[in-house]
Design an enzyme around this catalytic site. Structure first.
Site, PDB file in Angstrom:
ATOM      1  N   TYR A 162      -2.185  -0.632  10.859  1.00  0.00           N
ATOM      2  CA  TYR A 162      -2.151  -1.045   9.448  1.00  0.00           C
ATOM      3  C   TYR A 162      -0.839  -0.638   8.786  1.00  0.00           C
ATOM      4  O   TYR A 162      -0.191  -1.442   8.119  1.00  0.00           O
ATOM      5  CB  TYR A 162      -3.334  -0.423   8.705  1.00  0.00           C
ATOM      6  CG  TYR A 162      -3.380  -0.738   7.229  1.00  0.00           C
ATOM      7  CD1 TYR A 162      -3.741  -2.004   6.780  1.00  0.00           C
ATOM      8  CD2 TYR A 162      -3.060   0.235   6.284  1.00  0.00           C
ATOM      9  CE1 TYR A 162      -3.781  -2.293   5.427  1.00  0.00           C
ATOM     10  CE2 TYR A 162      -3.094  -0.047   4.927  1.00  0.00           C
ATOM     11  CZ  TYR A 162      -3.457  -1.316   4.505  1.00  0.00           C
ATOM     12  OH  TYR A 162      -3.481  -1.601   3.153  1.00  0.00           O
ATOM     13  N   SER A 180       0.877  -1.174   0.000  1.00  0.00           N
ATOM     14  CA  SER A 180       0.000   0.000   0.000  1.00  0.00           C
ATOM     15  C   SER A 180       0.910   1.219   0.000  1.00  0.00           C
ATOM     16  O   SER A 180       2.083   1.130   0.409  1.00  0.00           O
ATOM     17  CB  SER A 180      -0.860   0.000   1.264  1.00  0.00           C
ATOM     18  OG  SER A 180      -1.481   1.253   1.481  1.00  0.00           O
TER      19      SER A 180
END
Length: 269
Positions: free
Chosen positions: A143, A130
């Site tokens: 995360y 990501s």
């Protein structure tokens, strides 16, 4: 004989799109997910198998059965993952552990199980990270920590694997319009209330994020980058899925003292 690719997290979003596109590109696709009853009708003709990347026995048995049934494994796409919103003071350590289990240790387990077979095939490991694996983002502490760990692992593994004929690539999407966002499970009003002294900052972050996702990529657009990582003769280690993602990541990679990133993300809250 067509190459074999195992893709995790294919019930929806980028994983589903990648499975469809890989089949169209000539791969024998093994599409895995925790609940095979959620398999999309578009996976007709694809080998769909149940897999929980946080269960060591599931990981081992699936990889071994794929090699037994297909005779080889040419590529692994680590796509399974889950988002999480929170901040350390008001979140639980247990939530941090859960996020790491899915997003990081699941990648470790899958890569470890697949590597002997990928060495034999001169294969590839493609891991969906990501932009949050490069740039730390407010209220994404758990995360981003997991995705930072993934990037650190893969960046370290890449030269070692290359000596054995295995190519390692990370793919960094930005905002993607998929069920991933819904699966974070944030009830806006409840989350703001539970955030206590962080409520106003969280409200600002959630408002900014809603705007960001209004212009999100489609899963098909993001998945096309995964297919490039599988099929290009010499893919780079790091691939972003959009011009926006490239510019965003570049901010961090050129930011030696962290000032630029802190200025940017402070503006989100």
């Amino acid at each position: 004989m067509s190459p074999v690719v195992l893709i995790t997290g294919t019930s929806s979003g980028i994983g589903l799109a990648a499975a469809i596109q890989a089949q169209q590109a000539g791969y024998r696709v093994v599409a895995t997910m925790r609940d095979t009853s959620r398999a999309d009708d578009r996976l007709e003709g694809v080998d769909v198998r149940r897999l929980d990347v946080t269960d060591p026995e599931s990981v081992t048995s699936v990889v071994e059965s794929v090699v037994r049934d297909h005779g080889r494994l040419d590529a692994l796409v680590n796509n399974a993952g889950a988002g999480h919103i929170g901040t350390v003071e008001t979140d639980s350590v247990e939530n941090y552990r859960k996020v790491m289990e899915v997003n990081y240790f699941g990648v470790v387990a899958m890569t470890k199980a697949a590597m002997p077979h990928l060495r034999a095939a001169g294969g590839r490991v493609v891991t969906v990270s990501s932009v949050g694996g490069v740039v730390g983002q407010p209220f994404n502490e758990a995360y981003c920590a997991a995705k930072f760990a993934v990037e650190g692992m893969m960046e370290s593994l890449a030269p070692v694997a290359a000596q054995q004929g295995v190519t390692v690539t990370v793919v960094e999407p930005g905002a993607v319009a998929s069920e991933f966002v819904a699966n974070v499970g944030v009830d806006r009003e409840s989350a703001i209330e539970a955030a206590g002294p962080y409520g106003a900052s969280l409200q600002g972050y959630l408002s900014r994020t809603a705007t960001a996702f209004s212009g999100a990529q489609t899963p098909d657009e993001a998945a096309a980058t995964i297919i490039s990582a599988l099929t290009d003769e010499q893919p780079p280690f790091r691939l972003q899925t959009s011009d926006w993602a490239r510019a965003f990541v570049a901010t961090k990679l050129a930011d030696a003292d962290g000032t630029a990133v802190q200025k940017l993300t402070t503006g989100w809250i």
